[in-house]
Scaffold this active site. Structure first.
Site, PDB file in Angstrom:
ATOM      1  N   SER A 136      26.312  -4.330   2.287  1.00 20.96           N
ATOM      2  CA  SER A 136      26.156  -5.599   1.559  1.00 20.96           C
ATOM      3  C   SER A 136      24.896  -5.583   0.713  1.00 20.96           C
ATOM      4  CB  SER A 136      26.076  -6.728   2.593  1.00 20.96           C
ATOM      5  OG  SER A 136      25.599  -7.905   2.005  1.00 20.96           O
ATOM      6  N   LYS A 181      23.490  -4.287   8.784  1.00 20.02           N
ATOM      7  CA  LYS A 181      23.933  -3.500   7.620  1.00 20.02           C
ATOM      8  C   LYS A 181      22.876  -2.441   7.281  1.00 20.02           C
ATOM      9  CE  LYS A 181      27.859  -5.461   7.223  1.00 20.02           C
ATOM     10  NZ  LYS A 181      29.059  -4.720   7.634  1.00 20.02           N
ATOM     11  N   TYR A 223      22.428 -10.255  11.141  1.00 22.68           N
ATOM     12  CA  TYR A 223      23.586  -9.721  10.413  1.00 22.68           C
ATOM     13  C   TYR A 223      23.119  -8.710   9.346  1.00 22.68           C
ATOM     14  CZ  TYR A 223      26.735  -9.380   6.470  1.00 22.68           C
ATOM     15  OH  TYR A 223      27.468  -8.879   5.428  1.00 22.68           O
TER      16      TYR A 223
HETATM   17  C1  UD1 Z   1      26.576 -14.690   2.330  1.00 24.87           C
HETATM   18  C2  UD1 Z   1      25.531 -14.052   3.176  1.00 24.87           C
HETATM   19  C3  UD1 Z   1      25.558 -12.575   2.926  1.00 24.87           C
HETATM   20  C4  UD1 Z   1      26.892 -12.028   3.336  1.00 24.87           C
HETATM   21  C5  UD1 Z   1      28.002 -12.766   2.609  1.00 24.87           C
HETATM   22  C6  UD1 Z   1      29.291 -12.399   3.284  1.00 24.87           C
HETATM   23  C7  UD1 Z   1      23.787 -15.759   3.441  1.00 24.87           C
HETATM   24  C8  UD1 Z   1      22.381 -16.119   3.131  1.00 24.87           C
HETATM   25  N1  UD1 Z   1      24.239 -14.627   2.877  1.00 24.87           N
HETATM   26  O1  UD1 Z   1      26.269 -14.409   0.956  1.00 24.87           O
HETATM   27  O2  UD1 Z   1      24.546 -11.941   3.668  1.00 24.87           O
HETATM   28  O3  UD1 Z   1      26.966 -10.658   3.046  1.00 24.87           O
HETATM   29  O4  UD1 Z   1      27.836 -14.181   2.703  1.00 24.87           O
HETATM   30  O5  UD1 Z   1      30.363 -13.006   2.663  1.00 24.87           O
HETATM   31  O6  UD1 Z   1      24.461 -16.450   4.152  1.00 24.87           O
HETATM   32  N2  UD1 Z   1      26.853 -22.295  -1.573  1.00 24.87           N
HETATM   33  C9  UD1 Z   1      26.846 -23.667  -1.791  1.00 24.87           C
HETATM   34  N3  UD1 Z   1      27.642 -24.432  -0.997  1.00 24.87           N
HETATM   35  C10 UD1 Z   1      28.432 -23.930   0.001  1.00 24.87           C
HETATM   36  C11 UD1 Z   1      28.435 -22.517   0.199  1.00 24.87           C
HETATM   37  C12 UD1 Z   1      27.623 -21.750  -0.600  1.00 24.87           C
HETATM   38  O7  UD1 Z   1      26.139 -24.173  -2.654  1.00 24.87           O
HETATM   39  O8  UD1 Z   1      29.106 -24.699   0.690  1.00 24.87           O
HETATM   40  C13 UD1 Z   1      26.011 -21.447  -2.447  1.00 24.87           C
HETATM   41  C14 UD1 Z   1      24.990 -20.615  -1.671  1.00 24.87           C
HETATM   42  O9  UD1 Z   1      23.801 -21.337  -1.495  1.00 24.87           O
HETATM   43  C15 UD1 Z   1      24.850 -19.403  -2.597  1.00 24.87           C
HETATM   44  C16 UD1 Z   1      26.230 -19.253  -3.230  1.00 24.87           C
HETATM   45  O10 UD1 Z   1      26.867 -20.529  -3.085  1.00 24.87           O
HETATM   46  O11 UD1 Z   1      23.917 -19.685  -3.609  1.00 24.87           O
HETATM   47  C17 UD1 Z   1      27.074 -18.192  -2.558  1.00 24.87           C
HETATM   48  O12 UD1 Z   1      27.070 -18.437  -1.162  1.00 24.87           O
HETATM   49  P1  UD1 Z   1      27.998 -17.619  -0.148  1.00 24.87           P
HETATM   50  O13 UD1 Z   1      29.396 -17.603  -0.636  1.00 24.87           O
HETATM   51  O14 UD1 Z   1      27.745 -18.151   1.215  1.00 24.87           O
HETATM   52  O15 UD1 Z   1      27.479 -16.136  -0.282  1.00 24.87           O
HETATM   53  P2  UD1 Z   1      25.997 -15.544  -0.077  1.00 24.87           P
HETATM   54  O16 UD1 Z   1      25.071 -16.517   0.498  1.00 24.87           O
HETATM   55  O17 UD1 Z   1      25.608 -14.925  -1.371  1.00 24.87           O
END
Ligand code: UD1
Length: 338
Positions: A125, A154, A150
């Site tokens: 990742s 990795k 987690y």
């Molecule tokens: C997350 C994990 C990452 C993992 C991946 C697996 C964290 C910090 N990182 O990535 O280590 O490999 O998932 O799939 O958890 N967001 C919102 N609202 C929501 C959900 C997300 O605003 O309800 C935003 C988050 O703040 C982020 C973006 O959307 O800026 C993407 O989030 P997400 O899909 O959870 O992925 P990552 O955080 O990048």
């Protein structure tokens, strides 16, 4: 050639199994069904007209792993997805993550080391980079101290593989550092099946649009980005799946290549949360109910890939746009609920 796909009924694993079968590989899936459903096997079969061999097996059970490899001695390649991936859960229960993600890796590598020749693809990742100092992120960016157990699994996983490859004359491996996989197969027979409340952005968006969730919370509107929301590199899961097949073929065909290597797998394009929401509204032709809330602990400001290394050495490039990926996620969500 017979390839084992661990976690082959999961979101990414199932799309990889489809691509492998379509490329003529013989696939054996093992999965403990802890985070997916057996019906995914029917989806794969319907798309490819071929039912992969499936065994329900828990990789934490070393005796079962040894027996599996004894019974399937002709397996010469493994694509290893089976792992836990919820960041928050890993903070609450680190040992579960070290056991699920690292013990299992060790057991598989122990079996592969016994072979005359074996290829291994590891599901890593972009989390290994933490908040990288420069964008886009190249593979030369330093691996930084993990922000969660987690993420640590990795990083340690990659180190374990590298150490084993160094001492083994028969094992070759590639770690693929995924950015943010989204979307679904264009047959809409397989896609993402999050259990419970989704943690990731896109399934949360599609469930909100479907009326399953009342609103989307946008985590942080005060980041130092153009619109204040965090930036990620969203890659269509089919593009990501094809990267695995390309990497596997590279290991099979290039006897002279390095014994261990790692690649960023993303699109190279960063999109903010608001840009994702706008693109989703465009493809779904409906307004999304969302609210700006506090930042989520542990989130980085921005992460998007420099994909030059994968382009150059693997000959792989993503094809789908963000809109296409979101449209497929939306169609899948609708189909799944009807
Ligand atoms: C997350 C994990 C990452 C993992 C991946 C697996 C964290 C910090 N990182 O990535 O280590 O490999 O998932 O799939 O958890 N967001 C919102 N609202 C929501 C959900 C997300 O605003 O309800 C935003 C988050 O703040 C982020 C973006 O959307 O800026 C993407 O989030 P997400 O899909 O959870 O992925 P990552 O955080 O990048």
């Amino acid at each position: 050639m017979k390839i084992l796909v661990t976690g082959g009924l999961g979101f990414i694993g199932s799309h990889v199994v489809v691509e492998l079968q379509q490329e003529g590989f013989e696939v054996v899936i093992i999965d403990n069904l802890s985070n997916t459903d057996i019906s995914v096997l029917d989806g794969i079969t319907a798309i490819t007209d071929k039912k992969p061999v499936f065994e329900k097996l828990d990789l934490r059970d070393k005796v079962s792993v040894v027996s599996f490899f004894e019974r399937n001695a002709d397996i010469t390649g493994v694509i290893h997805f089976a792992a836990s991936k919820a960041v928050g859960e890993s903070v609450k229960n680190p040992l579960l993550y070290y056991e699920n993600n690292l013990n299992t890796l060790v057991y598989i590598l122990q079996e592969l080391q016994k072979k005359d020749s074996a290829k291994f693809i590891f599901s890593s990742s972009c989390t290994v980079y933490g908040q990288a100092h420069t964008m886009p992120i190249t593979e030369n960016a330093p691996v930084q101290k993990a922000m969660s157990p987690y993420g640590n699994t990795k990083q340690i996983g990659e180190e374990i593989i590298q150490d084993v490859c160094r001492t083994s004359s028969s094992l070759k491996a590639i770690a693929l550092r995924y950015f943010n996989p989204i979307g679904a197969h264009d047959s809409f027979k397989i896609g993402e099946l999050p259990l419970g409340v989704p943690q990731n952005l896109v399934p949360y968006i599609t469930q909100t649009a479907m009326g399953i969730r009342e609103h989307l919370s946008v985590f942080g509107g005060d980041y130092p980005t153009l619109d204040g929301t965090a930036i990620r590199d969203y890659i269509h899961v089919v593009d990501l799946a094809k990267a695995h097949v390309t990497a596997l073929k590279k290991l099979i065909n290039e006897a002279q290549g390095p014994i261990y290597d790692y690649f960023n797998i993303g699109t190279g394009k960063g999109s903010s949360v608001l840009e994702v929401i706008n693109a989703f509204e465009k493809v779904s032709r409906q307004k999304l109910n969302y609210k700006m809330v506090e930042r989520r602990a542990g989130d980085v400001v921005e992460a998007y890939a420099d994909t030059a290394k994968a382009n150059e050495f693997l000959g792989w490039k993503s094809i789908f746009t963000l809109e296409e990926a979101l449209e497929s996620a939306w169609k899948w969500e609708q189909k799944m609920r009807n």
